[in-house]
Design an enzyme around this catalytic site. Structure first.
Site, PDB file in Angstrom:
ATOM      1  N   THR A  29     -92.764 -30.010  43.111  1.00 41.01           N
ATOM      2  CA  THR A  29     -92.387 -29.575  44.449  1.00 41.01           C
ATOM      3  C   THR A  29     -90.903 -29.250  44.544  1.00 41.01           C
ATOM      4  O   THR A  29     -90.514 -28.255  45.150  1.00 41.01           O
ATOM      5  CB  THR A  29     -92.725 -30.682  45.475  1.00 41.01           C
ATOM      6  OG1 THR A  29     -94.047 -31.130  45.251  1.00 41.01           O
ATOM      7  CG2 THR A  29     -92.583 -30.179  46.895  1.00 41.01           C
ATOM      8  N   THR A 109     -94.535 -34.363  43.819  1.00 34.89           N
ATOM      9  CA  THR A 109     -95.041 -35.521  44.553  1.00 34.89           C
ATOM     10  C   THR A 109     -96.394 -36.035  44.069  1.00 34.89           C
ATOM     11  O   THR A 109     -96.688 -37.213  44.209  1.00 34.89           O
ATOM     12  CB  THR A 109     -95.165 -35.176  46.049  1.00 34.89           C
ATOM     13  OG1 THR A 109     -95.960 -34.005  46.190  1.00 34.89           O
ATOM     14  CG2 THR A 109     -93.818 -34.930  46.674  1.00 34.89           C
ATOM     15  N   ASP A 110     -97.216 -35.175  43.503  1.00 33.87           N
ATOM     16  CA  ASP A 110     -98.598 -35.556  43.199  1.00 33.87           C
ATOM     17  C   ASP A 110     -98.742 -36.692  42.196  1.00 33.87           C
ATOM     18  O   ASP A 110     -99.664 -37.499  42.318  1.00 33.87           O
ATOM     19  CB  ASP A 110     -99.391 -34.353  42.693  1.00 33.87           C
ATOM     20  CG  ASP A 110     -99.693 -33.355  43.786  1.00 33.87           C
ATOM     21  OD1 ASP A 110     -99.557 -33.710  44.972  1.00 33.87           O
ATOM     22  OD2 ASP A 110    -100.061 -32.212  43.453  1.00 33.87           O
TER      23      ASP A 110
END
Length: 134
Positions: A29, A109-110
């Site tokens: 991100t 972020t994942d």
């Protein structure tokens, strides 16, 4: 006594010069872009390079000597064992260097918590390793 001398030498080097910090980029991100802005559906993660990220914050050079390396440039949902092993190997190589004060890892972020946990198990140093995302 030897540890005290090493600590004194490190503190003296910081007093006379800036700390050396490496930024290892993995994509995600924080390295994403969109043609029409943040709300654009054409957003793609992992497109901005570490060099572009560092150029966006020129003031960082006022507080540290910063070197960047691109370890990967993918969406964090695509991180895999190969990249984790490559990242851990590079983190440990850098942390062994006496002049390296710490490492910042840019990430998406994942899967950031999985990468942080993996590095907690595999990084062999008391120096700081910080993961950041957008």
């Amino acid at each position: 006594m030897k540890k005290v001398l090493v600590l004194a030498a490190l503190l003296a080097s910081f007093a006379f010069g800036k700390p050396l910090v490496y930024v290892l980029a993995t994509g995600g991100t924080i390295a994403g872009s969109a043609a029409g802005g943040a709300t654009d559906t054409a957003y793609t993660s992992g497109t901005v390079t570490v060099d572009a990220l560092l150029k966006a914050v020129p003031q960082i050079n006022d507080i540290a000597v910063v070197k960047g390396e691109q370890v990967a440039n993918i969406g964090s949902q695509a991180i895999n064992n190969e990249i984790w092993l490559k990242l851990a190997k590079r983190v440990n190589e850098l942390l062994k260097q006496k002049d390296v004060a710490g490492i910042v890892i840019t990430h998406g972020t994942d899967s950031m918590e999985e990468t942080a946990y993996f590095l907690n198990l595999t990084a062999k140093s008391n120096k700081s390793v910080v993961l950041v995302e957008r």
